[in-house]
Scaffold this active site. Structure first.
Site, PDB file in Angstrom:
ATOM      1  N   HIS A 146       0.233  30.615  56.659  1.00 41.84           N
ATOM      2  CA  HIS A 146      -0.113  31.846  57.390  1.00 41.84           C
ATOM      3  C   HIS A 146      -1.368  32.436  56.750  1.00 41.84           C
ATOM      4  CE1 HIS A 146       1.371  35.734  59.493  1.00 41.84           C
ATOM      5  NE2 HIS A 146       0.128  35.951  59.057  1.00 41.84           N
ATOM      6  N   HIS A 199      -5.359  34.447  57.590  1.00 39.48           N
ATOM      7  CA  HIS A 199      -6.373  35.035  58.476  1.00 39.48           C
ATOM      8  C   HIS A 199      -7.753  34.652  57.941  1.00 39.48           C
ATOM      9  CE1 HIS A 199      -3.429  37.612  60.569  1.00 39.48           C
ATOM     10  NE2 HIS A 199      -2.797  37.551  59.405  1.00 39.48           N
ATOM     11  N   ARG A 220     -10.603  35.108  60.075  1.00 44.15           N
ATOM     12  CA  ARG A 220     -11.632  35.881  60.818  1.00 44.15           C
ATOM     13  C   ARG A 220     -12.704  34.947  61.375  1.00 44.15           C
ATOM     14  NH1 ARG A 220      -7.643  39.566  60.262  1.00 44.15           N
ATOM     15  NH2 ARG A 220      -7.741  40.733  58.333  1.00 44.15           N
ATOM     16  N   ASN A 238      -5.384  36.389  65.685  1.00 45.58           N
ATOM     17  CA  ASN A 238      -5.602  37.802  66.059  1.00 45.58           C
ATOM     18  C   ASN A 238      -7.063  38.207  65.872  1.00 45.58           C
ATOM     19  OD1 ASN A 238      -5.235  37.687  63.228  1.00 45.58           O
ATOM     20  ND2 ASN A 238      -4.560  39.820  63.128  1.00 45.58           N
ATOM     21  N   LYS A 288       1.627  32.291  68.315  1.00 48.87           N
ATOM     22  CA  LYS A 288       1.974  33.450  67.485  1.00 48.87           C
ATOM     23  C   LYS A 288       2.206  34.678  68.366  1.00 48.87           C
ATOM     24  CE  LYS A 288       2.248  36.177  63.833  1.00 48.87           C
ATOM     25  NZ  LYS A 288       1.204  36.576  62.917  1.00 48.87           N
ATOM     26  N   HIS A 325       5.453  37.897  64.442  1.00 50.28           N
ATOM     27  CA  HIS A 325       5.323  39.072  63.588  1.00 50.28           C
ATOM     28  C   HIS A 325       6.488  39.981  63.962  1.00 50.28           C
ATOM     29  CE1 HIS A 325       2.901  42.139  61.253  1.00 50.28           C
ATOM     30  NE2 HIS A 325       3.923  42.829  61.724  1.00 50.28           N
ATOM     31  N   HIS A 335       6.098  36.161  57.315  1.00 53.51           N
ATOM     32  CA  HIS A 335       6.023  37.133  56.200  1.00 53.51           C
ATOM     33  C   HIS A 335       7.250  38.046  56.101  1.00 53.51           C
ATOM     34  CE1 HIS A 335       4.566  39.508  59.537  1.00 53.51           C
ATOM     35  NE2 HIS A 335       3.347  39.001  59.502  1.00 53.51           N
ATOM     36  N   ASP A 390      -0.433  35.107  54.171  1.00 53.58           N
ATOM     37  CA  ASP A 390      -0.890  36.237  54.990  1.00 53.58           C
ATOM     38  C   ASP A 390      -2.145  36.862  54.383  1.00 53.58           C
ATOM     39  OD1 ASP A 390      -0.997  37.874  57.177  1.00 53.58           O
ATOM     40  OD2 ASP A 390       0.586  39.232  56.534  1.00 53.58           O
ATOM     41  N   HIS A 407     -10.391  42.245  54.682  1.00 55.91           N
ATOM     42  CA  HIS A 407     -11.112  43.318  55.373  1.00 55.91           C
ATOM     43  C   HIS A 407     -12.253  43.727  54.449  1.00 55.91           C
ATOM     44  CE1 HIS A 407      -8.128  44.164  58.556  1.00 55.91           C
ATOM     45  NE2 HIS A 407      -7.217  43.882  57.647  1.00 55.91           N
ATOM     46  N   ALA A 422      -4.801  47.358  57.284  1.00 52.23           N
ATOM     47  CA  ALA A 422      -3.700  46.647  56.626  1.00 52.23           C
ATOM     48  C   ALA A 422      -4.112  45.220  56.307  1.00 52.23           C
ATOM     49  CB  ALA A 422      -2.480  46.641  57.536  1.00 52.23           C
TER      50      ALA A 422
END
Ligand code: DOR
Ligand code: ZN
Length: 339
Positions: free
Chosen positions: A18, A20, A22, A46, A100, A137, A171, A243, A247, A259
Site C-alpha cells: 500500500h 502513494h 503521486r 487517489n 480500491k 479504506h 491499514h 501507506d 505531502h 493526512a
C-alpha cells in the site's frame, strides 16, 4: 572480520502492499526510495482526477516505470472504485492487482468515492466473478476514533455477501479489525509501520505532530499491541503496507494539515528494527513478502535485500517532504541489494 549474524538481516523480494506515489515531481522524488528497498508495491489510485479508467492507468504506470526503470520494482496498479461495466473490468483486469474502494470524503482525494455501499454491489459482483480483489479504506464518517470500528460490520456484510471476493482491509488500526480476520476466510489486511509504533498520544498528546497525522488516525495502546502481535506472528492473513503518503511540507505544517505519513525511506530498516527488538527477525520474511505473494498470487522480481545494524540519521527532507523519523536515528540500513 565479518559482522556477526545478528547484525545482518537478509530479505527476499520485500513488498509494500500500500503506497502513494503521486505524480510528476513528487513521484520522481518518492518512487525511487521505495524501489530501492522493495521488489514491488501496490500503488494507490487517489490522484486528481482518480485513476478510474484503463487509459489513465496505463499512462500512470508508464510514468512510474520511467521514474524507477532498472530498479527491480514491480508497480502493482489499482483502479479507483466506481461503478464499472463487465467489459471495462475485463479489459483492465490484466493490468491491475485490485480495485480500491474509498467511501466518499473519508481521506485525501476520496471525494469521488462511494456514497452508499449498496450502490457498489453490482460492480463487486462482477469483480467476484472475474477474481479481482477489493481493497478498502474502511472508515465511516463518524467520530474520528470510532470510524474504523463502525466500518467493521460493512466488511462483515461484504465478506458474507461476496464469499469468493478477496477483500483487503487496508491499514487496519484497531484490535477489533485484527479479530475480524479470523471470522471470514476471504478477509485480509495490511498493516502500516507507523501504526505498529505510534498511538494518538504521539500525534496529539503533546505538541501537535503534523507529520504523524494520518487517516485512519493512530489509536490506543491496546490497538497498537494487537497490530504488533498480528505482524510479529505474523498472522497468515496480514501483509505489510506502509501507506507512505507524501505531502509537501507546506501542506503538512499548515493550519489545515493534510493526512499522511511519509515512511518510504525508513520503512524497511524500521521494520527490521522492530522485529529484531522482539527477537522475531526469522518471521519478517512472511510479513514483508511471503504472505502477500500467497494472498494475491503474485511473483515479484527476485531481489535480495541485505540490511546491517549500522545506525544512521534520517534526513530532514526528501525534496520538500519531511519523512517519518526525520532527524532521528535508525539502527539498521540497507547495505546491498542484488537482483
Ligand atoms: O493519511 C492518509 N493519507 N490516509 C489515506 O487514506 C490517504 C493518504 C493520502 O493519500 O495522503
Ligand atoms: Zn493510503
Amino acid at each position: 572480520m565479518s559482522a556477526p549474524d545478528e547484525q545482518i538481516c537478509t530479505l527476499i523480494s520485500p513488498l509494500d502492499m500500500h503506497i502513494h506515489f503521486r505524480e510528476g515531481a513528487m513521484l520522481r522524488t518518492v518512487a525511487p526510495l521505495s524501489a530501492r528497498d522493495f521488489a514491488g508495491g501496490v500503488i494507490m489510485p487517489n490522484l486528481v482526477p482518480p485513476v478510474d479508467n484503463l487509459e489513465r492507468l496505463l499512462r500512470y504506470r508508464a510514468e512510474i516505470e520511467a521514474a524507477i526503470s532498472g530498479m527491480g520494482f514491480t508497480p502493482y496498479m489499482t483502479l479507483f472504485f466506481r461503478a464499472y461495466s463487465e467489459a471495462e473490468l475485463r479489459a483492465v483486469r490484466p493490468h491491475i492487482i485490485g480495485v480500491k474502494l474509498y467511501p466518499a470524503g473519508v481521506t485525501t482525494h476520496s471525494e469521488a468515492g462511494v456514497q452508499n455501499i449498496r450502490d457498489a454491489e453490482p460492480t463487486l459482483e462482477i469483480m467476484e466473478d472475474l477474481g479481482i480483489p477489493l481493497l478498502v479504506h474502511g472508515e465511516t464518517s463518524g467520530f474520528v476514533l470510532d470510524r474504523e470500528r463502525e466500518f467493521l460490520p460493512i466488511y462483515a456484510h461484504l465478506a458474507r455477501r461476496f464469499p469468493r471476493l478477496t477483500i483487503v482491509m487496508e491499514h487496519i488500526t484497531t484490535r477489533e479489525a485484527v479479530a475480524l480476520l479470523d471470522e471470514y476466510p476471504n478477509l485480509y489486511a495490511t498493516i502500516t509501520l507507523h501504526h505498529l509504533q505510534i498511538t494518538l498520544d504521539d500525534v496529539a498528546g503533546g505538541l501537535l505532530q503534523p507529520h504523524l497525522f494520518c487517516k485512519p488516525i493512530a489509536k490506543r495502546p491496546e490497538d497498537r499491541a494487537a497490530l504488533l502481535r498480528a505482524a510479529l506472528a505474523p498472522h497468515p492473513k496480514v501483509m505489510f503496507g506502509s501507506d507512505s503518503a507524501p505531502h509537501p511540507v507546506s501542506a503538512k505544517e499548515a493550519a489545515a494539515c493534510a493526512a499522511g505519513v511519509f515512511s518510504a525511506p525508513v520503512a524497511l530498516p524500521l521494520l527490521v528494527e522492530i522485529f529484531a527488538q522482539h527477537d522475531a527477525l526469522d518471521r519478517l520474511q512472511a510479513f514483508i513478502s511471503d504472505n502477500a505473494q500467497r494472498i494475491y498470487g503474485v511473483t515479484p522480481p527476485h531481489k535480495k535485500v541485505i540490511l546491517q545494524r549500522k545506525p544512521w540519521t534520517v534526513p530532514q527532507r526528501y525534496g520538500d517532504v519531511t519523512p517519518y523519523y526525520a532527524g532521528r536515528t535508525v539502527e539498521w540500513q540497507v547495505v546491498q541489494t542484488m537482483l
